[in-house]
Design an enzyme around this catalytic site. Structure first.
Site, short mmCIF file in Angstrom:
data_model
loop_
_atom_site.label_atom_id
_atom_site.label_comp_id
_atom_site.label_asym_id
_atom_site.label_seq_id
_atom_site.Cartn_x
_atom_site.Cartn_y
_atom_site.Cartn_z
CB VAL A 82 50.38 65.71 40.72
CG1 VAL A 82 51.77 65.29 40.62
CG2 VAL A 82 50.01 67.32 40.56
CB SER A 83 49.20 60.25 39.50
OG SER A 83 49.00 60.34 38.08
CB VAL A 84 54.65 59.29 38.66
CG1 VAL A 84 55.80 58.44 37.93
CG2 VAL A 84 54.97 60.82 38.54
NE ARG A 90 63.29 54.10 42.48
CZ ARG A 90 62.25 53.59 42.97
NH1 ARG A 90 61.42 54.04 43.93
NH2 ARG A 90 61.72 52.38 42.68
N GLY A 92 62.45 60.93 36.76
CA GLY A 92 62.40 62.20 36.57
C GLY A 92 60.98 62.77 35.89
CB THR A 95 61.67 66.50 38.02
OG1 THR A 95 62.00 66.30 39.50
CG2 THR A 95 62.60 67.66 37.93
CE1 TYR A 123 53.42 68.09 44.21
CE2 TYR A 123 52.78 67.17 45.91
CZ TYR A 123 52.73 67.04 44.72
OH TYR A 123 52.01 66.38 43.91
CG PHE A 409 42.01 72.30 44.43
CD1 PHE A 409 43.17 72.22 43.66
CD2 PHE A 409 41.94 73.31 45.31
CE1 PHE A 409 44.30 72.84 43.92
CE2 PHE A 409 43.27 73.80 45.76
CZ PHE A 409 44.53 73.72 45.21
#
Length: 409
Positions: A82-84, A90, A92, A95, A123, A409
């Protein structure tokens, strides 16, 4: 916002993975490790977020089976990668990925989602609760002695090439999986995780070493480790860096721990990510010189309340009505009656008056039996609405052994 969330295509994996690495600092992995994660990626269960031609978000979901109290192996989505991108905070994106993932997991019929968090504060708002803890230690083996149980001397130990005994070690691991909640049944390909041995993983220590434990010619345990030689003014000051240790019974485990304590020219044994109730803590002569540290490990998200609570068993008879709050997955909201014992359980919607009120986050935290509903209530996260219901449910949810996640993992 013009971003687009879509299922990962194999042709896009390199860019997707580079975005993930950049989000975690941009340090390149070894070709060996990168190749393994490429093979393990489940493309139809992975998401990428794209802004035009650029990948700006990543998320995946491995198809795991996790042991729950009672020994059942329950389907669970292992949320990963999981990455942005820092340029797209900011907006979304996280989400949107969490929303898409949980909707998908529900359609896949998997009652649980699990993850390990680089930042635990993220989370909870998506319904994940901390379900397992782990301990690490730095043991002064010059000054700490280890008492071992009867039968330890009957266990034969021998060095082995890690790859050559991999199948035997995996067979030991597979026999242990049903015995402890939180353990993952390893699918084909995941055994390679235990053999990763690039220079950046060694931290100046030796290549990966392996010792297997045998009884009557059968491999009944193993440890993988590295040794980091160091010398000071008074002589040796080396360290043993344990990677893992598993055994089928107390004598086997004790033999392996004793071996790690006694390696020549070392005075420290460093462990990480071990079960909080592991027996060696009661075998050492001085626990203070073991420098224990605890941290969160597996975060648990209940995706289907009824199916999840029916999948496990309970230490004592229980008959309680939960009022569950779950604004992110509203299909879980409302009242659920759980009736069960050590033989099985039924959980169904009800109109009966609630006995306990909690959010799905607390339900996930308590699910594997390592976090007490009573302790959550003491922190204000669970409300008792019927006298005695909290003690009843807390006792029932407890696991005889602490839940534990054996690897990331």
């Amino acid at each position: 916002m013009t971003t687009d969330v879509r299922v990962l295509r194999q042709a896009d994996w390199d860019e997707w993975y580079e975005n993930l690495l950049r989000a975690f600092g941009g340090v390149a992995e070894s070709s060996e490790e990168r190749a393994l994660w490429n093979v393990l990626t489940e493309y139809d269960r992975s998401l990428g977020v794209w802004d035009g031609e650029s990948c700006v978000g990543t998320a995946g979901a491995f198809s795991f089976r996790v042991t729950v109290p009672g020994g059942a192996s329950v389907p669970a989505a292992g949320i990963t990668a999981v990455s942005v991108a820092a340029t797209h905070r900011r907006r979304g994106i996280l989400t949107a990925m969490m929303r898409r993932q949980l909707d998908d997991i529900r359609t896949w019929g998997e009652p649980l989602a699990v993850l390990t968090a680089s930042e635990p504060a993220i989370y909870g708002r998506f319904g994940y609760g901390i379900g397992t803890l782990q301990i690490s230690a730095e043991i002064d083996t010059d000054r700490v002695r280890l008492s071992v149980p009867p039968g330890t001397d009957d266990v034969r130990l021998r060095y082995a090439v890690p790859a050559e005994v991999l199948d035997a070690c995996e067979a030991v691991y597979a026999r242990l999986v049903p015995q402890r909640p939180g353990m993952l049944a390893r699918r084909s390909g995941w055994e390679g995780l235990g053999l990763l041995d690039s220079e950046d993983q060694r931290g100046g220590a030796s290549p990966l070493q392996c010792v297997v434990a045998e009884r009557d010619g059968e491999v009944v345990g193993y440890t993988r480790f590295r040794v980091k030689p160091e010398w000071g003014p008074t002589g040796h000051n080396g360290a043993v860096m344990m990677v893992d240790v598993e055994g089928l019974d107390p004598a086997v485990r004790a033999a392996l721990w004793r071996f790690l304590f006694d390696i020549d020219l070392t005075s420290t044994l460093r462990t990480r990510g071990r079960p909080v109730d592991e027996a060696w803590q009661h075998m050492v002569s001085d626990i203070r010189r073991c420098q224990l540290r605890m941290k969160d490990s597996l975060h648990v998200r209940v995706v289907d309340v009824g199916a999840a609570l029916e999948a496990r068993t309970y230490q004592a008879p229980v008959d309680v009505v939960f009022e569950v709050e779950d604004s992110f997955c509203p299909w879980n909201e409302g009242r659920w009656r759980l009736t069960g014992d050590a033989k099985g359980a039924v959980c169904a919607r009800t109109e009966d008056a609630p006995d306990l009120a909690l959010s799905v986050r607390e339900l996930g935290a308590a699910y594997l039996g390592g976090v007490s509903l009573a302790s959550l209530a003491a922190g204000g996260a669970v409300r008792e609405l019927r006298g005695g219901a909290l003690a009843e449910a807390s006792t029932a949810f407890t696991s005889v052994v602490a839940p534990w996640l054996p690897h990331g993992f």
